[in-house]
Design an enzyme around this catalytic site. Structure first.
Site, PDB file in Angstrom:
ATOM      1  N   LYS A 199      -1.166  -9.055   3.036  1.00  0.00           N
ATOM      2  CA  LYS A 199      -0.734  -8.892   4.368  1.00  0.00           C
ATOM      3  C   LYS A 199      -1.312  -8.106   4.407  1.00  0.00           C
ATOM      4  CE  LYS A 199       3.039  -5.809   4.013  1.00  0.00           C
ATOM      5  NZ  LYS A 199       2.797  -4.734   4.506  1.00  0.00           N
ATOM      6  N   GLU A 201       9.177  -3.876  10.774  1.00  0.00           N
ATOM      7  CA  GLU A 201       9.369  -2.525   9.912  1.00  0.00           C
ATOM      8  C   GLU A 201      10.356  -2.005  11.121  1.00  0.00           C
ATOM      9  OE1 GLU A 201       6.624  -0.948   7.173  1.00  0.00           O
ATOM     10  OE2 GLU A 201       7.795   1.329   7.707  1.00  0.00           O
ATOM     11  N   ASP A 203       0.548  -1.285   0.368  1.00  0.00           N
ATOM     12  CA  ASP A 203      -0.375   0.460   0.417  1.00  0.00           C
ATOM     13  C   ASP A 203       0.980   1.036   0.315  1.00  0.00           C
ATOM     14  OD1 ASP A 203       1.380  -0.105   2.917  1.00  0.00           O
ATOM     15  OD2 ASP A 203      -1.438   0.077   3.340  1.00  0.00           O
ATOM     16  N   SER A 204       2.286   0.719  -0.212  1.00  0.00           N
ATOM     17  CA  SER A 204       3.181   2.196  -0.333  1.00  0.00           C
ATOM     18  C   SER A 204       2.731   2.803  -2.085  1.00  0.00           C
ATOM     19  CB  SER A 204       4.795   1.996  -0.281  1.00  0.00           C
ATOM     20  OG  SER A 204       4.589   0.376  -1.145  1.00  0.00           O
TER      21      SER A 204
HETATM   22  O1  KIV Z   1       3.655  -0.824   1.039  1.00  0.00           O
HETATM   23  C1  KIV Z   1       4.836  -2.077   1.465  1.00  0.00           C
HETATM   24  O2  KIV Z   1       5.684  -1.339   1.082  1.00  0.00           O
HETATM   25  C2  KIV Z   1       4.888  -2.049   2.728  1.00  0.00           C
HETATM   26  C3  KIV Z   1       6.036  -2.976   2.624  1.00  0.00           C
HETATM   27  C4  KIV Z   1       7.115  -1.284   2.359  1.00  0.00           C
HETATM   28  C5  KIV Z   1       6.897  -3.664   3.932  1.00  0.00           C
HETATM   29  O3  KIV Z   1       4.460  -2.882   3.611  1.00  0.00           O
END
Ligand code: KIV
Length: 252
Positions: free
Chosen positions: A107, A176, A40-41
């Site tokens: 996730k 994290e 979700d980044s």
């Molecule tokens: O959203 C994301 O990219 C993440 C990772 C950086 C672990 O959760």
């Protein structure tokens, strides 16, 4: 799906990177990466939001479908965005939609407090990756991206989170920005692999946001990242060359 527990037992490091579009997914897949995460980044490095708290399920489904078309070998994991796993029933419904969009695993963020959701997902036979430590979806309540594990109680809570997600059926856990010493203890205490981001070398694998790794988001790079390329500079150079050539080049 690779046997990630076995990789941990053998001391074989697990590699993971994010992708949000077809060409990046295909390039990473062809490079031999173990796991591709539609994180979700995407909200920050692609959609231009300030943080991940505005990302919607429909955006995640769109990017998951796109990435799935480019992945043949890596395990494709998709993030469950904020407010889409408030109850076990909602978590399962969200996970199913992501799987229908092409994800092979999902996730979500949280440990002990999310055990009912994680158990519900894994009971459905959907492979699950956990995410503990600094939780970007809680950045507003937390007041920033802060290192976790500095105090005894935080360290104990992290260990309890890791053990809880393992018991609930997670096949791996992202840590994290957790203090390296605590990461070492967690990695020894559980059998599923720990995948670190900004958490030092004692993890069983590492994950990064690809835009950070390749220098494609030059306005902010987390302190723990050493970019391996400067793609933003290349884009600027190519655009400047095109502009120059178009405006001043020979007329045909
Ligand atoms: O959203 C994301 O990219 C993440 C990772 C950086 C672990 O959760």
């Amino acid at each position: 799906m690779k046997n990630f527990r076995e990789m941990k037992r053998q001391g074989e490091k697990i590699t993971a990177l994010t992708a949000y579009d077809y060409p990046t997914a295909r390039l990473l897949d062809e490079s031999g990466i173990d796991i591709i995460l539609v994180g979700d980044s995407v909200g920050m490095v692609v959609l231009g939001y300030e943080d991940t708290t505005r990302v919607t399920l429909s955006e995640m489904l769109h990017h998951t479908r796109t990435v799935a078309r480019g992945v043949k070998h890596a395990l494709l994991v998709a993030d469950m965005p904020i407010h889409t796993y408030e109850t076990p029933e909602q978590a399962v419904a969200t996970a199913r939609q992501l799987v229908d969009a092409g994800a092979q695993a999902v996730k979500l963020e949280g440990g002990v407090n999310r055990v009912p959701q994680i158990e519900a997902i894994t009971r459905e036979g959907i492979p699950f990756m956990a995410h503990i430590g600094m939780l970007p979806q809680s950045v507003r309540e937390e007041g920033g991206y802060k290192v976790k594990g500095r105090t005894q109680s935080e360290a104990e809570a992290l260990l309890a989170d890791a053990q809880a997600v393992e018991r609930a059926g997670a096949f791996s856990v992202v840590l994290e920005i957790v203090l390296a010493e605590i990461v070492k203890q967690i990695t020894r205490a559980i059998e599923i692999p720990t995948i670190g981001i900004g958490s030092g070398e004692h993890c069983d694998g590492q994950i990064l946001v690809t835009h950070d790794l390749i220098g494609l988001f030059p306005w902010f790079t987390p302190k723990f990242v050493s970019p391996q390329a400067r793609v933003a500079d290349e884009i600027r150079r190519a655009a400047a060359a095109f502009i120059e050539q178009t405006r001043n080049g020979p007329r045909i």
